[in-house]
Design a protein around this motif. Sequence first.
Motif, PDB file in Angstrom:
ATOM      1  N   LEU A 228       0.826  -1.209   0.000  1.00  0.00           N
ATOM      2  CA  LEU A 228       0.000   0.000   0.000  1.00  0.00           C
ATOM      3  C   LEU A 228       0.863   1.262   0.000  1.00  0.00           C
ATOM      4  O   LEU A 228       0.599   2.208  -0.744  1.00  0.00           O
ATOM      5  CB  LEU A 228      -0.913   0.008   1.229  1.00  0.00           C
ATOM      6  N   GLU A 229       1.894   1.268   0.839  1.00  0.00           N
ATOM      7  CA  GLU A 229       2.737   2.463   0.946  1.00  0.00           C
ATOM      8  C   GLU A 229       3.462   2.763  -0.355  1.00  0.00           C
ATOM      9  O   GLU A 229       3.589   3.918  -0.760  1.00  0.00           O
ATOM     10  CB  GLU A 229       3.727   2.290   2.101  1.00  0.00           C
ATOM     11  N   LYS A 230       3.917   1.714  -1.032  1.00  0.00           N
ATOM     12  CA  LYS A 230       4.607   1.915  -2.301  1.00  0.00           C
ATOM     13  C   LYS A 230       3.634   2.327  -3.406  1.00  0.00           C
ATOM     14  O   LYS A 230       3.943   3.182  -4.235  1.00  0.00           O
ATOM     15  CB  LYS A 230       5.342   0.638  -2.699  1.00  0.00           C
ATOM     16  N   ALA A 231       2.459   1.722  -3.413  1.00  0.00           N
ATOM     17  CA  ALA A 231       1.494   1.999  -4.479  1.00  0.00           C
ATOM     18  C   ALA A 231       0.990   3.439  -4.430  1.00  0.00           C
ATOM     19  O   ALA A 231       0.747   4.059  -5.470  1.00  0.00           O
ATOM     20  CB  ALA A 231       0.320   1.030  -4.385  1.00  0.00           C
ATOM     21  N   PHE A 232       0.830   3.977  -3.210  1.00  0.00           N
ATOM     22  CA  PHE A 232       0.234   5.303  -3.079  1.00  0.00           C
ATOM     23  C   PHE A 232       1.196   6.339  -2.501  1.00  0.00           C
ATOM     24  O   PHE A 232       0.778   7.443  -2.165  1.00  0.00           O
ATOM     25  CB  PHE A 232      -1.031   5.214  -2.209  1.00  0.00           C
ATOM     26  N   GLY A 236       4.085   5.374   7.019  1.00  0.00           N
ATOM     27  CA  GLY A 236       3.539   5.299   8.369  1.00  0.00           C
ATOM     28  C   GLY A 236       2.153   4.717   8.487  1.00  0.00           C
ATOM     29  O   GLY A 236       1.497   4.868   9.523  1.00  0.00           O
ATOM     30  N   LEU A 237       1.678   4.018   7.451  1.00  0.00           N
ATOM     31  CA  LEU A 237       0.324   3.462   7.509  1.00  0.00           C
ATOM     32  C   LEU A 237       0.174   2.401   8.590  1.00  0.00           C
ATOM     33  O   LEU A 237      -0.902   2.255   9.184  1.00  0.00           O
ATOM     34  CB  LEU A 237      -0.059   2.853   6.151  1.00  0.00           C
ATOM     35  N   ALA A 238       1.247   1.674   8.878  1.00  0.00           N
ATOM     36  CA  ALA A 238       1.157   0.577   9.845  1.00  0.00           C
ATOM     37  C   ALA A 238       0.850   1.071  11.248  1.00  0.00           C
ATOM     38  O   ALA A 238       0.230   0.361  12.044  1.00  0.00           O
ATOM     39  CB  ALA A 238       2.454  -0.232   9.844  1.00  0.00           C
ATOM     40  N   LEU A 253      -8.054   3.241   3.330  1.00  0.00           N
ATOM     41  CA  LEU A 253      -8.636   4.559   3.106  1.00  0.00           C
ATOM     42  C   LEU A 253      -7.601   5.659   3.313  1.00  0.00           C
ATOM     43  O   LEU A 253      -7.581   6.658   2.576  1.00  0.00           O
ATOM     44  CB  LEU A 253      -9.837   4.770   4.032  1.00  0.00           C
ATOM     45  N   LEU A 254      -6.728   5.484   4.292  1.00  0.00           N
ATOM     46  CA  LEU A 254      -5.638   6.438   4.494  1.00  0.00           C
ATOM     47  C   LEU A 254      -4.693   6.431   3.295  1.00  0.00           C
ATOM     48  O   LEU A 254      -4.222   7.478   2.852  1.00  0.00           O
ATOM     49  CB  LEU A 254      -4.881   6.111   5.777  1.00  0.00           C
ATOM     50  N   ALA A 255      -4.411   5.239   2.779  1.00  0.00           N
ATOM     51  CA  ALA A 255      -3.532   5.128   1.612  1.00  0.00           C
ATOM     52  C   ALA A 255      -4.111   5.862   0.414  1.00  0.00           C
ATOM     53  O   ALA A 255      -3.382   6.438  -0.399  1.00  0.00           O
ATOM     54  CB  ALA A 255      -3.297   3.660   1.266  1.00  0.00           C
TER      55      ALA A 255
END
Length: 370
Positions: A228-232, A236-238, A253-255
């Motif tokens: 997710l972090e790389k795609a968007f 810090g999403l975790a 949703l945050l991503a």
Amino acid sequence: MRVLICPDKFAGTLSAADAAAAVADGWHETAPGDECVERPLSDGGPGFIEVLATVLQGRRIPVSTVDPLGRPVSGEVLLAGTTAYVESAQACGLHLLTEQERNPNIASSYGLGLLLAAAVEAGAAEVVVGLGGSAVNDAGAGMLAALGAGPVDESGYALPYGGAVLGTAVRLEGTPQLRQVRLVAATDVDNPLLGLHGASSVFGPQKGASREDVLRLDAALERFVDVLEKAFDRQGLAVAPGAGAAGGIGAALLALGGHVVSGIGLVTQVIGLDAELDRADLVITGEGSFDHQSLRGKVTAGVANGARDRGLPCVVIAGRNETGYREAAAAGVTETHALVDHFDSEQLALAEPARGLREVVARLAQQYSR
């Protein structure tokens, strides 16, 4: 006397609106001349749309979607102006599965993606997603797939649905078809995605996960959050507060550029609860189980805090009460009543909650009514 009635749902038995109506009926049996103001509440979980629809002059759009196991179910989008409201529990809810069917390894948020797509097609500029009461633990992977950006493995094959397989995800294939709508996640869960306080560890067991499942799911989400972090291009999403809401849908949703707001805060603002509290003489709230989680930002705590700040008595009526007197009083609760104690039977409390509410409140009116 003006009585403000603002319960949450009694999970599995009564909607918030039905609970409020039963309380009002019970009060009027004893004190028919008093004014009962019904303001059912939700913190983003089941009943979110129904509660908002009682006060918003919006259009309820029926949507054909699927449950966590891919079976057809009916959902809806509430469109008020350019803002659409979506309830994740209509497609991902734990209440849609029997106890034997609960399995977060394979349960999917795909149906929520269909609801989001319908909101976009309806012309919404902003979509508020109520999160809570979910049966899934897939960090929104199914939702993303329904929006056109599903996870694939290293060979480029689309992954099956569910949380367990996300350990083999390497990237997302496609771009979410959201037409640049603004996303808002409405929840009062502040858990991160991973770890001891994360989605898998805290909520996985109530969704049917064994201890081995919890470890497997947490490891899978650790892999998927990197995707997710790389795609968007997000970081810090975790560990973001609210990322663990609804089995990690908060993280997705945050991503996508969304932000998290308090579910109960949003609902109380929309229905004008503060103004109603200012005019009330007594507040009655409640839910299925009044426990330690209730005092951590849930509906009953929010209502009780508002009553306490105004010096109002606040009565909590629940299916069962598992809080101590002192901790409830500190939150602003004047007294509590449990339907299990009223009936002296859990079976009756589950079978006839509306009758129990009417009977308990009819006695309360004798005590409080002027």
